[in-house]
Structures are given as structure tokens and as C-alpha cells.
Scaffold this active site. Sequence first.
Site, PDB file in Angstrom:
ATOM      1  N   ARG A   1     -13.160 -85.118-105.237  1.00  0.00           N
ATOM      2  CA  ARG A   1     -12.886 -85.902-104.197  1.00  0.00           C
ATOM      3  C   ARG A   1     -11.248 -85.550-104.313  1.00  0.00           C
ATOM      4  O   ARG A   1      -9.811 -85.186-104.803  1.00  0.00           O
ATOM      5  CB  ARG A   1     -12.850 -86.965-104.098  1.00  0.00           C
ATOM      6  CG  ARG A   1     -14.094 -87.900-104.205  1.00  0.00           C
ATOM      7  CD  ARG A   1     -14.516 -88.326-103.057  1.00  0.00           C
ATOM      8  NE  ARG A   1     -14.418 -88.073-102.030  1.00  0.00           N
ATOM      9  CZ  ARG A   1     -15.216 -87.538-100.807  1.00  0.00           C
ATOM     10  NH1 ARG A   1     -15.929 -88.176-101.206  1.00  0.00           N
ATOM     11  NH2 ARG A   1     -14.661 -88.640 -99.817  1.00  0.00           N
ATOM     12  N   VAL A   2     -10.899 -84.921-102.631  1.00  0.00           N
ATOM     13  CA  VAL A   2      -9.952 -84.238-102.241  1.00  0.00           C
ATOM     14  C   VAL A   2      -8.467 -85.032-101.649  1.00  0.00           C
ATOM     15  O   VAL A   2      -8.220 -85.169-101.167  1.00  0.00           O
ATOM     16  CB  VAL A   2      -9.471 -83.502-101.690  1.00  0.00           C
ATOM     17  CG1 VAL A   2      -9.888 -82.159-102.861  1.00  0.00           C
ATOM     18  CG2 VAL A   2     -10.286 -83.010-100.411  1.00  0.00           C
ATOM     19  N   ASP A   3      -9.255 -86.502-100.993  1.00  0.00           N
ATOM     20  CA  ASP A   3      -8.783 -87.308-100.591  1.00  0.00           C
ATOM     21  C   ASP A   3      -8.316 -88.660-100.961  1.00  0.00           C
ATOM     22  O   ASP A   3      -8.118 -89.080-102.091  1.00  0.00           O
ATOM     23  CB  ASP A   3      -9.453 -87.764 -99.278  1.00  0.00           C
ATOM     24  CG  ASP A   3     -11.035 -88.398 -99.854  1.00  0.00           C
ATOM     25  OD1 ASP A   3     -11.524 -88.475-100.986  1.00  0.00           O
ATOM     26  OD2 ASP A   3     -12.381 -88.586 -98.597  1.00  0.00           O
ATOM     27  N   ASP A   4      -8.532 -89.635-100.685  1.00  0.00           N
ATOM     28  CA  ASP A   4      -8.011 -91.202-101.247  1.00  0.00           C
ATOM     29  C   ASP A   4      -8.640 -92.137-101.696  1.00  0.00           C
ATOM     30  O   ASP A   4      -9.030 -92.943-101.821  1.00  0.00           O
ATOM     31  CB  ASP A   4      -6.688 -92.053-100.578  1.00  0.00           C
ATOM     32  CG  ASP A   4      -5.544 -91.182-100.215  1.00  0.00           C
ATOM     33  OD1 ASP A   4      -4.836 -90.714-101.490  1.00  0.00           O
ATOM     34  OD2 ASP A   4      -4.899 -91.072 -99.425  1.00  0.00           O
ATOM     35  N   VAL A   5     -10.062 -91.181-102.063  1.00  0.00           N
ATOM     36  CA  VAL A   5     -11.000 -92.236-102.568  1.00  0.00           C
ATOM     37  C   VAL A   5     -11.560 -91.329-104.343  1.00  0.00           C
ATOM     38  O   VAL A   5     -11.230 -90.588-104.647  1.00  0.00           O
ATOM     39  CB  VAL A   5     -12.300 -91.622-101.757  1.00  0.00           C
ATOM     40  CG1 VAL A   5     -13.886 -91.845-102.403  1.00  0.00           C
ATOM     41  CG2 VAL A   5     -13.014 -91.987 -99.860  1.00  0.00           C
TER      42      VAL A   5
END
Length: 702
Positions: A570-574
Site C-alpha cells: 500500500r502507498v496510502d495510510d492503510v
Amino acid sequence: DHLRHVESMATLPSGAGKISHLNAVILGEALASEENDLVFPSEDFSRQALVSSPAQYLELYRKSIEDPARFWSAIASEFYWIQKWGEQVYSENLDVTKGDIKIEWFKGGITNICYNALDRNIEAGNGGKVAIYWEGNELDQDGSLTYSELLEKVCQLANYLKDIGVRKGDAVVIYLPMLMELPIAMLACARIGAVHSVVFAGFSADSLSQRIVDCKPKAVITCNAVRRGSKVIYLKDIVDAALVESAKNGVSVDVCLNYENKSAMKRETTKWTEGRDVWWQDTVPKYPTTCAVEWVDAEDPLFLLYTSGSTGKPKGVLHTTGGYMIYTATTFKYAFDYKPSDIYWCTADCGWITGHSYVTYGPLLNGATVIVFEGAPNYPDAGRCWDIVDKYKVTIFYTAPTLVRSLMRDGDEASNFSGFTCNLCYVTRYSRKSLRVLGSVGEPINPSAWRWFFNVVGDARCPISDTWWQTETGGFMITPLPGAWPQKPGSATFPFFGVLPVIVDEKGTEIEGECSGYLCVKNSWPGAFRTLYGDHERYETTYFKPFPGYYFTGDGCSRDKDGYHWLTGRVDDVINVSGHRIGTAEVESALVSHPQCAEAAVVGVEHEVKGQGIYAFVTLVDGVSYSEELKKSLTLAVRKQIGAFAAPDKIHWAPGLPKTRSGKIMRRILRKIASRQLDELGDTSTLADPSVVDQLIALSDC
Ligand code: WT7
């Protein structure tokens, strides 16, 4: 434009000869260059496969991209529709600059997914075939249902639900462990056009209540308790608490249907609310075993499934009927090279999308025999999975890298314990001869786990389908077709039919050839989710605004010189813990709800078994001092608000958090501190208070 994409893959990977590379992939031995490792399916496997060569894949893939309408309607025509879809097979707008995002497939087509999964297979003469083998937590607990028996059970429940007033379009929340009643409940909802929302039975009362408040179900279906391994979990107590909480938030549920799971808990000791609670066994079997189908439009909702995003509020991913049906059935068939004689076992829980698409719908739509396992994969010991494989002669085994790694480790522990070389005995003492295809899902599978899975579990005979997809995508997006492509350990290989994945840079420009960047999809596919329940705006903002014109997956990806795809996370805050998606914001908000916590920042760190672990930096309110006790009570707050699976692996005391002058937390720095990569902290000069970093490092082992 589309064709260029296909052509770029139209050549065989370099090095693809006819020599089998299997010999080179010796047990546990890493080869020099990951990228060039090609693992070929055996000739015998390819010969019998549905798709047996790269050329055959490319031919089908090309057709699916050149004329998606034709490709998918040919497949859809093999299913039962009471009325065919309209002129336009699909319509899509994935470009926010051109208006509302809209995806529709087979609009105007009238069908029912339960009918297609059960009645259609029975009419084809398969009523006596086993649909579900159920294996309980204990070794001697099992059961089975044929397709005809399953249909009868589904109809009884469907009739009951109708009787209590559940109508087409109404939501029903299902909070059940892996009993046969879980797929039965899903199918019963589908039969009457009700929208199921399964909540994984590991979520806490708070989380369950949050979902109930969001979708306002007509009924909740649960059971009194379940045994998982040596633990008993009292599910109905959790539901009771969730319903009290929901009522406080203005949503009251009139009916709670309880299955009495006798081996875990007797009804005599189950707490009861007269007028609301109903025993499944006392009621449902009294209803007729046939139930007319509610015919629905292809675009009528089938289910809601909540998943984590980068804010604290879970997203209600909405899937509709027709496209999802065609997509799960087709992906299941090809990615596992499904044959009617297969016995299929997916270890996922129906509480997650994998259990929706590849325990319930995909396999049953194909008339497959599936295994539903209630227990824990390491109970009574680490050989349980292979015991089940031998017991039912499982041919397709689909699981998650985290399970592979944990069984790998257990094997090693056995060797240390017994003092002689037996590090594989948990696996090798079982035959596993029935296996022919293996599958992996949930996170990138690291090459060493891939090899152990391939060499030890599959005896170097069984191709591995490393399926990349998401709750949102409904079904597989990038996956090997096991007889077609040589595999590379750790790569999900190539797109499924009809899917156009692209890698874009920061600015949203597509990059060609060997590259890495953000993974997007540039067209729609039948299984795509259509909206976030009650929040179409969030749907557009999260998935379609980051890179206009594309569906943004939230994943990083690289493509090698042979066109193979390598998902990088993941590249997001997940974060991805044991294949479960957890939003850092959700964990943070649970921590901050603790009266002694002033602020929290959560990051993912590498974890040997879970893939990623949860690492929490916590700032306390003034005057409170650090203690182990407090760590426990902070952890408890997370268990209570989300569930045990989201409990932090590490709490790191933080006198302050590294913030920019505008107050934004610099997670990049926190990630480096968490993974002890202190020489890679990078530029800290933009921090409002750079000394915070030294204070944090000093507290690393407290
Ligand atoms: C995220 C989706 C889809 C079923 C289970 C999880 C990661 C999933 C793979 C894979 C690399 C994978 C991605 C994705 N992921 N499968 N084979 N290789 N990464 O569903 O909870 O919706 O999570 O899981 O990061 O975005 P989910």
C-alpha cells in the site's frame, strides 16, 4: 492505445525455453536473480489446462480488451437470465473531469445469483453433488450438504426472512463464524434480493455497531458462541452489546436470529432478549424448503462489505448482482483451472471479500465442492491443514502468505524441539497427493515463502496462483493462469481478461516498459464496486480523483522487463496485517479514545509472520507516567473499538511526534524509527522541533 498495451506483452519472457526450471528451485535455496527465475508448469499440467500457453492467454486477453462487450456477454450467456440485458452491455465513466463516476454492466438484465449458484446447477443434474464439506474446530466434527440440500436450507431461511418482513433492498447483517449457516445466510439474502452485510466475527461490539448504524439492517444473524482452537468466543454477547450501542445511536434492530452452536455453548447459558431473539433451530426448519426467487436487475445491490480506508470511518463497499456474478465465476474458473472433479478449499473467512467471492459465490456458481472450515489452521497442531487436505482429497488450496509463513515457522520449531531433522514433518507426514493447484492472496508473497509453499506443500508439482485483487475489485485482477505462464516467485504475473492495469507516476502519467509507480486501472470490469454506500463523493475522492481518468488501487507496483507485475504494498495510510486491511487512522482514533492518551501515530513495520505489524507511537496527557499496565490498557482500547486482530504489536512512548511547522505528522520518519533504520531518517530540518526525533530514539526500548 489498448492494443499497444497488449502487444507489449505479446512476447514470451526471455529465457522461456522448454527446459523445466523446477530442478533449479531446490528446497529453500534462493536463486541468484529473482527476476529471471521462471518456474514452468509441467507439460502434463499445461496439457489439461483451460488455458495452456501464453499464446492462448494472449488471444483471449486481446479479445477481452478489443471488444469487452462481446467477450463478457458470451460468458454471461452461459448463466440464467430471466430477461437479457439491454443493447448496451456496459457503460462507464471513470473520469471525474467528465462528470459523475458511473459503472454499469448488464443493466436491464434480470437474474438472481442464488438461482445461478444453486437451482441452475441442480437443473444441470448436479443436485446430488456435495456443495459444502464442513469441518469443525475439533477433528471429529464434520458435515456436508449436497447442492439440493443446500438449496433447501437456503429456501427455509429465505422464507423465514420474508416472513419477518425482509424485502428486496433491505439490509441484513450477518455476524457468524465459518459454519455452513454463513454461506446459507448469504445465499438466502441473495435469493430474496436482500442486501447482506457480513461482519467478520473477529470485530468488536463497537465496530459491529458502527456498521449496523450505517446500514440499518432489518435483522442480525449470529450464533451464541464459537470455538476457535482452544478459545471460546461468545459472539452473541458481542451482538447484544452492539445492539445496545446501535439503539443509543438511533438504530434499533427488531430481530436477532441465533444459531445454537452446541459444541461451543448450550442455549441454557445464552443470555436472551425476549421478543427480539429467536433460535434458528426452533424456527427456520419449520419453513418450506422451496422459495420463489426474487428476480433482480443486474445493477441491483447484492452486498455491502465494510473495509478500512485512510480515515477512521470504514467504507461500505457496494457490489451489485450481474457483473459480480459473471466476474467471480469466471476468475475462479480460470485462475484455479477449475474442473468439475476438483475439491476446493479456501482458508479465508466469509467475513472478508475473499470468502464472499471465493468461498461462496465464485465456486458455487461453477458447481464446485467447497470446504468450509470453522477452526484454526494450527489447531490441534500445525499439521491441521494437511490433515484436512488428505481427509477431503483437496485439489485446489487457496490461502494467505501469513499462514504459509506461520506453518513454515512451526515446522522449524518442531525440529528444534525434537532434536533431529524433522523440520518439515508437520507437512510431510501427510500425503497431499490430491493437490494440483495452490493459491495465495492478501499481500505480496515473499519469494522464500513462495518456494516453501511450492516445494514443500506442493511437492514442486502444483502451480501457485498469486492473485492480486481488493475488496473493491470484487475478483482477481492480476493473477497467473496456472497452465499458461511460467511463474516468477513473488509476482502476480499478468492481468486477468478484460483488465487494463497501468502504472503511473506521481503526476498520473502512464509509464511504459520496465518501471515502478502507482497501480491504476484504466477501464471498468464487471466485478468492480459501484459506490461506497451512502457516500458516492468519498468513492470518487478516494479512488478516482488522485489520478483523473483512472481507478487508483492504493498499491505500488513495478513491472519487469518481461511484463510481470510485482505488487509492492500500500502507498496510502492503510496497513496490511496478516492479509487484513487496517487503517492507521482507525487504530489511532481507538488509542486516542483512551483518557490517558493525548495523541497517537500508527505505522506499519515488517513482521516475520504477519507481513506487517502495527507500531503505535503514543503521547500521554500531562502528568501520566509510562507503565506496562498502561500499555495493556491502551491495547485493550483498540481491541474494544476494532477487534483483537488490530491490537498494536508495539507501543512506543512519544514525548512528542515529529511534525512539520504546519502540524502534519511526518510518518516517513516514524516508519524509519519503528524499523530501526536510523541512518535513513532523511531530512529532519523541516520539523517544527527536530529534537523530538532524538527523544523518540532514546525511548525505543522502553
Ligand atoms: C489489498 C486489498 C483481495 C483479498 C484480500 C485482501 C493487498 C491482496 C495481494 C497479492 C500483493 C495483495 C493489496 C490490496 N493484496 N492480494 N496477491 N499480492 N498484494 O483484500 O482487504 O481489500 O485488501 O491487499 O495491498 O490493495 P483487501
